[in-house]
Design an enzyme around this catalytic site. Sequence first.
Site, PDB file in Angstrom:
ATOM      1  N   ASP A 185      -7.959  -4.526  -0.752  1.00 37.81           N
ATOM      2  CA  ASP A 185      -8.483  -4.692  -1.938  1.00 37.81           C
ATOM      3  C   ASP A 185      -8.412  -6.076  -2.240  1.00 37.81           C
ATOM      4  O   ASP A 185      -9.059  -6.657  -2.962  1.00 37.81           O
ATOM      5  CB  ASP A 185      -7.425  -3.891  -2.775  1.00 37.81           C
ATOM      6  CG  ASP A 185      -7.847  -2.550  -2.742  1.00 37.81           C
ATOM      7  OD1 ASP A 185      -9.115  -1.956  -2.631  1.00 37.81           O
ATOM      8  OD2 ASP A 185      -6.805  -1.751  -2.579  1.00 37.81           O
ATOM      9  N   HIS A 190       0.725  -1.221  -0.084  1.00 41.15           N
ATOM     10  CA  HIS A 190      -0.129   0.296   0.272  1.00 41.15           C
ATOM     11  C   HIS A 190       0.867   1.129   0.032  1.00 41.15           C
ATOM     12  O   HIS A 190       1.907   1.033   0.640  1.00 41.15           O
ATOM     13  CB  HIS A 190      -0.851   0.106   1.098  1.00 41.15           C
ATOM     14  CG  HIS A 190      -2.019   0.765   1.297  1.00 41.15           C
ATOM     15  ND1 HIS A 190      -1.929   2.350   1.475  1.00 41.15           N
ATOM     16  CD2 HIS A 190      -3.381   0.822   0.903  1.00 41.15           C
ATOM     17  CE1 HIS A 190      -2.937   2.984   1.399  1.00 41.15           C
ATOM     18  NE2 HIS A 190      -3.991   2.153   0.737  1.00 41.15           N
TER      19      HIS A 190
END
Length: 430
Positions: A365, A307
């Site tokens: 995600d 991320h």
Amino acid sequence: MKPTKVTLTFNNGAEPIELPVMSGNLGTDVIDIRSLGKQGYFTYDPGFMSTSSCNSAITYIDGEEGLLYYRGYPIQQLAETADFLEVAYLLINGELPSLDQKSEFVGTVRRHTMLHDQMSNFFRGFRRDAHPMAVMVGVVGAMSAFYRESSDAFDPLQRDVATFRLLAKVPTIAAWSYKYNIGEPFTYPQNRFNYAENFLHMMFATPCDSYQPNPVLARALDRILILHADHEQNASTSTVRVAGSSGANSFACIAAGIASLWGPLHGGANEATLKMLEQIGDASRIGEFIKRAKDKSDPFRLMGFGHRVYKNMDPRAAIMRKTCHEVLNELGLHDDPLFKLAMELEKIALEDDYFIQKKLYPNVDFYSGIVMRAMGIPNSMFTAIFALARTAGWVAQWTEMMSDPEHKISRPRQLYTGQLRRDLVPIDKR
């Protein structure tokens, strides 16, 4: 105690410049550079990675420690205990609601769930195969034409009404974008359902059969909405603030945020993760794709890992992993090939020294796409649901900005690298 200051010195004999240092309640100190422009300098920071564009009391992230707080509350506690509208109330108002406050807030949202009747005609102007996000950008932006009486960004009462309209109507717009896409009639909201149930009802109900949302799936969707409700000054939130800094109405600002969120590097990541899993296809090919991910010359990227902010485990990922198992157990899908592939990929990546050293952990995600796919939600709607969730954070950030006495129109500077001054030559002599 004296305020901390830093001194900017130059090796060309120019006078040094003293700048104050500001401290928040949590996080990194910032150097206040607002006076630099008056002294003939700007800073250079592509992507604004080292620039605080505002002060905010809404969301705090510590990427090194893997922390995410909404108004001081850890995301894990909110996702386990609260529901989405409680979290929306918290983001907008600063405190969790009492029972009476929640009842009034939920009741007001419910009174605004229907769209203006003429808006159904607006949908019909799009092609049937239009991406739901394309439809959402257009329809949300058009709300300012249908609800002009709540479009004045400088009127606190109109801002409040617009906030309720956005929270209530964006789920209807998202669901109708899907219905129009597949050629089914629009399903109107049913206010006997809670927020997540109502969205599932509008997505999947038809005039032919009654539809009763599955409580496990509704709770999973509610958790997805909470986890995506806000995430500090990300690309789409910054877009909302930049658009709003000019005094643009909230509908236009949220439409701008939706457009920014649409990008595959932002809100499209969960859709991209599923496409990657489909590309891998079989667990026997995982090694091949992990090798490609490590090869800097290969354009392939392992989506769903790492991320931009979190250099530790994404705090939302563990919650979504648990939710993933709950949904698949409920639906009897633990033998789903894509889920088994995802779990095997997760296991191999978490044991690989390359991923461990680079702290490339599974992010939210990685799991949310699997959950939504299992629920029957098509890939094209993943980012639309993200936009639906993030609307709560966007309106909170927009409202905070409009109430800030230091609010100014955004005007970034640049480092000019173009031509020096030159004179125009007439076209017949060029």
